[in-house]
Write a protein that holds these residues in place. Structure first.
Motif, PDB file in Angstrom:
ATOM      1  N   ASP A 163     -31.194  -4.906 -69.611  1.00  0.00           N
ATOM      2  CA  ASP A 163     -32.314  -5.517 -68.897  1.00  0.00           C
ATOM      3  C   ASP A 163     -31.836  -6.732 -68.108  1.00  0.00           C
ATOM      4  OD1 ASP A 163     -32.033  -7.600 -70.639  1.00  0.00           O
ATOM      5  OD2 ASP A 163     -33.971  -7.361 -71.615  1.00  0.00           O
ATOM      6  N   GLY A 164     -32.779  -7.452 -67.498  1.00  0.00           N
ATOM      7  CA  GLY A 164     -32.426  -8.577 -66.638  1.00  0.00           C
ATOM      8  C   GLY A 164     -31.684  -9.687 -67.355  1.00  0.00           C
ATOM      9  N   LEU A 165     -31.780  -9.717 -68.685  1.00  0.00           N
ATOM     10  CA  LEU A 165     -31.029 -10.708 -69.462  1.00  0.00           C
ATOM     11  C   LEU A 165     -29.738 -10.096 -70.002  1.00  0.00           C
ATOM     12  CD1 LEU A 165     -33.726 -12.628 -71.509  1.00  0.00           C
ATOM     13  CD2 LEU A 165     -32.357 -13.422 -69.610  1.00  0.00           C
ATOM     14  N   ARG A 166     -29.375  -8.950 -69.447  1.00  0.00           N
ATOM     15  CA  ARG A 166     -28.155  -8.241 -69.852  1.00  0.00           C
ATOM     16  C   ARG A 166     -28.192  -7.849 -71.327  1.00  0.00           C
ATOM     17  NH1 ARG A 166     -23.508 -11.630 -66.565  1.00  0.00           N
ATOM     18  NH2 ARG A 166     -24.640 -11.707 -64.608  1.00  0.00           N
ATOM     19  N   ARG A 167     -29.403  -7.610 -71.828  1.00  0.00           N
ATOM     20  CA  ARG A 167     -29.529  -7.141 -73.204  1.00  0.00           C
ATOM     21  C   ARG A 167     -29.545  -5.622 -73.174  1.00  0.00           C
ATOM     22  NH1 ARG A 167     -34.725 -10.408 -75.195  1.00  0.00           N
ATOM     23  NH2 ARG A 167     -35.537  -9.422 -73.338  1.00  0.00           N
ATOM     24  N   ARG A 168     -28.819  -5.028 -74.088  1.00  0.00           N
ATOM     25  CA  ARG A 168     -28.729  -3.578 -74.133  1.00  0.00           C
ATOM     26  C   ARG A 168     -30.092  -2.960 -74.428  1.00  0.00           C
ATOM     27  NH1 ARG A 168     -24.370  -0.426 -75.049  1.00  0.00           N
ATOM     28  NH2 ARG A 168     -23.071  -2.260 -75.297  1.00  0.00           N
ATOM     29  N   GLN A 169     -30.445  -1.939 -73.700  1.00  0.00           N
ATOM     30  CA  GLN A 169     -31.693  -1.234 -73.938  1.00  0.00           C
ATOM     31  C   GLN A 169     -31.382   0.144 -74.493  1.00  0.00           C
ATOM     32  OE1 GLN A 169     -34.842  -2.254 -73.705  1.00  0.00           O
ATOM     33  NE2 GLN A 169     -34.129  -4.321 -73.205  1.00  0.00           N
ATOM     34  N   ALA A 170     -32.131   0.523 -75.487  1.00  0.00           N
ATOM     35  CA  ALA A 170     -31.871   1.808 -76.131  1.00  0.00           C
ATOM     36  C   ALA A 170     -32.344   2.950 -75.238  1.00  0.00           C
ATOM     37  CB  ALA A 170     -32.602   1.857 -77.464  1.00  0.00           C
ATOM     38  N   CYS A 171     -31.591   4.026 -75.274  1.00  0.00           N
ATOM     39  CA  CYS A 171     -32.036   5.252 -74.623  1.00  0.00           C
ATOM     40  C   CYS A 171     -32.758   6.072 -75.688  1.00  0.00           C
ATOM     41  CB  CYS A 171     -30.854   6.055 -74.099  1.00  0.00           C
ATOM     42  SG  CYS A 171     -29.980   5.242 -72.775  1.00  0.00           S
ATOM     43  N   VAL A 172     -33.965   6.522 -75.377  1.00  0.00           N
ATOM     44  CA  VAL A 172     -34.705   7.305 -76.361  1.00  0.00           C
ATOM     45  C   VAL A 172     -34.712   8.784 -75.989  1.00  0.00           C
ATOM     46  CG1 VAL A 172     -36.127   5.428 -77.175  1.00  0.00           C
ATOM     47  CG2 VAL A 172     -36.849   6.713 -75.186  1.00  0.00           C
ATOM     48  N   GLY A 173     -34.021   9.109 -74.930  1.00  0.00           N
ATOM     49  CA  GLY A 173     -33.904  10.514 -74.558  1.00  0.00           C
ATOM     50  C   GLY A 173     -32.709  10.690 -73.653  1.00  0.00           C
ATOM     51  N   GLY A 174     -32.210  11.895 -73.555  1.00  0.00           N
ATOM     52  CA  GLY A 174     -31.078  12.157 -72.667  1.00  0.00           C
ATOM     53  C   GLY A 174     -29.759  12.069 -73.391  1.00  0.00           C
TER      54      GLY A 174
END
Lengths: 413, 242
Positions: free
Chosen positions: B89-100
């Motif tokens: 995200d904009g704070l360079r925090r990792r975002q989880a992928c919930v699909g794919g």
């Protein structure tokens, strides 16, 4: 014993690809300076080898260069440096000083650049380390985002200094210096060295086995250089404790942090402000498999407020973590003291743990705090209906009784 | 020239992509990440070992989804390549992928590898200490995480497509005062705290009225039912009197 490994290390300084049209999306009052690109070409003896599509590496490199020069945008500023181009003797000391800038940094003059390339002959040693140093000097003061493209077919023949150490040292010296490397039909040793150089500076490595691959890759690199970063981070040196930490305004900063080191910064967050901070550490050297980064907000006396953390393993260029902290959470604290930011890491390296530290990019934002939403004003669900119906029923019954009582009383009077 | 041909081919293949131009570059760091928009075709030449960065904006209610296809080099590979697509995200925090398929492994014989990542629905507000996806900038990083050292630097072709369908926003409360967009200006070291003028909150009339959602219907029909129930209750007391 100087063998015929005289690769033509032509350090070609492709200078400043400045494309004003490709401006960043956010137009701040401080517009970013155009990036500067230095193309460094190896013209050492080994470039005589005729193993690329049946032609010598030098011939192919020259043709690729001409094509790239033709394809450069008008606004491109180009400088070229060569290494190993003039001294054909056996004296290593002399051969390892052999690097010249053949096109000075400036707007590209196609004819002059092509003429300069045409005269190159595979000749001498491969002083990559020295050429990188000189190339960095050529780019000094020429802009903020500096890029060197190093094209070579063989490893450095003038170690020490190890060109990889030189690259790390140059990158640590100040503003952004990125070295992209291109190996021409590279052998294992060359590849390792070039990968190391690019990793140390946050650049990229590519191998070219054919003329087409070489041309495509140089064009890619020039295209990328034409997109300058939207900001030149300010240099800052984090302190070892909070009391002496530098006080930072909102913006982007760079610093260096040793493995296992903690760096402290201070930010003034007011009541009604929200602090947003993120820290990224670049993995610029060989590291053990697992690693992590931690950014922590704390009070001056060490009480933790919030933390951002990330961990990873394997190949990566950078690892980052971020946090938000709202001054509204503790207005008294926000009003009276600064907030401490602590950036630490959990890297480990078997080979290169010492100085210079690893590049840290710190980004700080101060915005208005977001209000915690109230409980919803509207309801939903069958429970709500049931409660309302029961309440209505009770209210109706009460109203009926009240009315009856009131009417009875009125009749009596 | 190649890119033009490629763009033309893409336009022919997908007429709906008409107005959105082809993106043919990628950044190499967070700061140089190239902006892309939803449904904009992205086609980039790169080499194995590159770290490619893009960024895109997202608003509350969206469920951004990435589909990436990497055409692998036909020659020169000596082992399996593990690829990964990561979103921050904009704070360079990792975002989880919930699909794919976020981190597939391409076997030595594979000609291409397909990656995908669907994010959680972007929320309109979250507590400051929370890691929920929020409106603002998102960064995409595509890289090969594990490959034989010999295979570095081989040419690949990357194509990427971002879609951002909007989900149901009914459950969300609150809003973020400023989206998570990085403040890209050079930093400044201060000696005294900057006299920041607190931004006057914009006076918004009727800000307390919630947006229309199913809650309005529930609440209003609850009121009607309550009124009816009141009448019934009232009538009970009267009937007893008669």
């Amino acid at each position: 014993m100087i063998h015929r490994k005289l690769s033509i290390v032509a350090a070609i300084g492709l200078i400043a690809v400045a494309v004003p049209g490709a401006s960043p999306a956010r137009a701040d009052e401080t517009t970013a300076e155009p990036p500067v690109v230095e193309l460094v070409l190896d013209v050492s003896g080994s470039m005589k080898a005729d193993d690329i599509d049946g032609e010598t590496r030098m011939t192919v490199a020259k043709r690729a260069f001409n094509e790239v020069v033709d394809a450069l945008p008008e606004t491109t500023q180009l400088g070229i440096r060569v290494l190993g181009a003039t001294y054909g003797g056996e004296n290593k000391k002399q051969g390892c000083k052999d690097t010249q800038q053949i096109v000075a940094v400036g707007q590209v003059n196609r004819v002059a650049a092509k003429n300069a390339i045409a005269t190159l002959k595979p000749t001498g040693f491969t002083p990559i380390g020295l050429a990188l140093r000189e190339a960095a000097k050529d780019l000094d003061g020429a802009g903020a985002a500096r890029r060197i493209v190093l094209i070579t077919d063989g490893e450095d023949t003038c170690t020490p200094p190890d060109p990889c150490d030189v690259a790390r040292e140059l990158a640590a010296q100040g503003t952004d210096l990125v070295v992209d490397t291109l190996g021409l039909a590279p052998d294992e040793k060359t590849r390792k060295q070039l990968v190391c150089i690019s990793q140390a500076t946050g650049g990229t490595y590519a191998a070219a086995q054919s003329e087409e691959e070489l041309t495509d890759r140089i064009k890619q690199l020039v295209d990328r250089a034409a997109l300058p970063p939207p900001v030149t981070p300010a240099e800052v040196k984090g302190a070892q404790d909070c009391a002496t930490a530098p006080l930072l305004a909102a913006g982007v900063y760079t610093d260096r942090e040793l493995i296992g080191e903690h760096r402290f910064y201070r930010v003034s967050v007011r009541d009604g402000d929200e602090l947003r901070a993120s820290a990224s550490i670049a993995l610029d050297r060989p590291l053990n498999r697992d690693y992590g980064v931690l950014i922590k907000a704390a009070t001056v006396d060490g009480r933790e407020l919030v933390r951002g953390v990330d961990a990873g393993s394997g190949r990566a260029d950078v690892i980052s973590a971020g946090l938000r902290w709202s001054g509204d959470e503790e207005p008294a604290l926000a009003a009276t003291s600064d907030i401490c930011l602590i950036v630490s890491n959990s890297f480990a390296s078997a080979t290169a743990a010492g100085a210079p530290g690893m590049p840290v990019e710190l980004s700080i934002g101060l915005v208005a705090a977001s209000r915690t939403p109230d409980a919803p004003g509207l309801g939903s669900g069958f429970l709500l209906l049931l409660v309302l119906v029961i309440a209505g029923l009770i209210a109706g019954v009460l109203a009926g009784w009240l009315t009856r009582w009131w009417v009875a009383k009125w009749k009596e009077n | 020239m190649q890119q033009l041909v490629l763009a033309a081919a893409l336009l022919l293949a997908d007429p709906s992509a008409g107005p959105t131009p082809l993106v043919s570059t990628a950044g190499t760091s967070y700061l140089t990440a190239v902006s892309i928009a939803a449904d904009q075709p992205v086609k980039v030449s790169a080499v194995t070992g590159d770290y490619l960065y893009w960024q895109f904006p997202a608003t509350a209610g969206q469920r951004p989804e990435l589909a990436v296809d990497v055409a692998l080099p036909a020659q020169g590979r000596t082992g399996d390549h593990a690829w990964t697509v990561e979103v921050f995200d904009g704070l360079r925090r990792r975002q989880a992928c919930v699909g794919g398929e976020q981190s597939p492994v391409a076997e030595t014989s594979a000609t291409s590898v397909t990656l995908g990542c669907r994010l959680r629905q972007v929320r309109s507000w979250a507590e400051p200490w929370d890691g929920d996806p929020l409106p603002g900038t998102y960064y995409v990083r595509l890289s090969s995480t594990d490959l034989p050292e010999k295979d570095l630097g081989l040419p690949v072709e990357v194509s990427l497509k971002l879609t951002a369908p909007t989900g149901d926003t009914g459950a969300d409360q609150g809003s973020l005062a400023a989206p998570l967009v990085p403040d890209n200006r050079p930093g400044k070291i201060l000696t005294t705290p900057a006299p920041t003028v607190p931004a006057e909150p914009e006076e918004e009339y009727f800000a307390w009225v919630p947006d229309f959602s199913s809650r309005w219907i529930w609440t209003a029909s609850g009121g009607v039912l309550a009124a009816l129930a009141g009448l019934i209750g009232f009538s009970w007391t009267r009937r007893r009197r008669v």
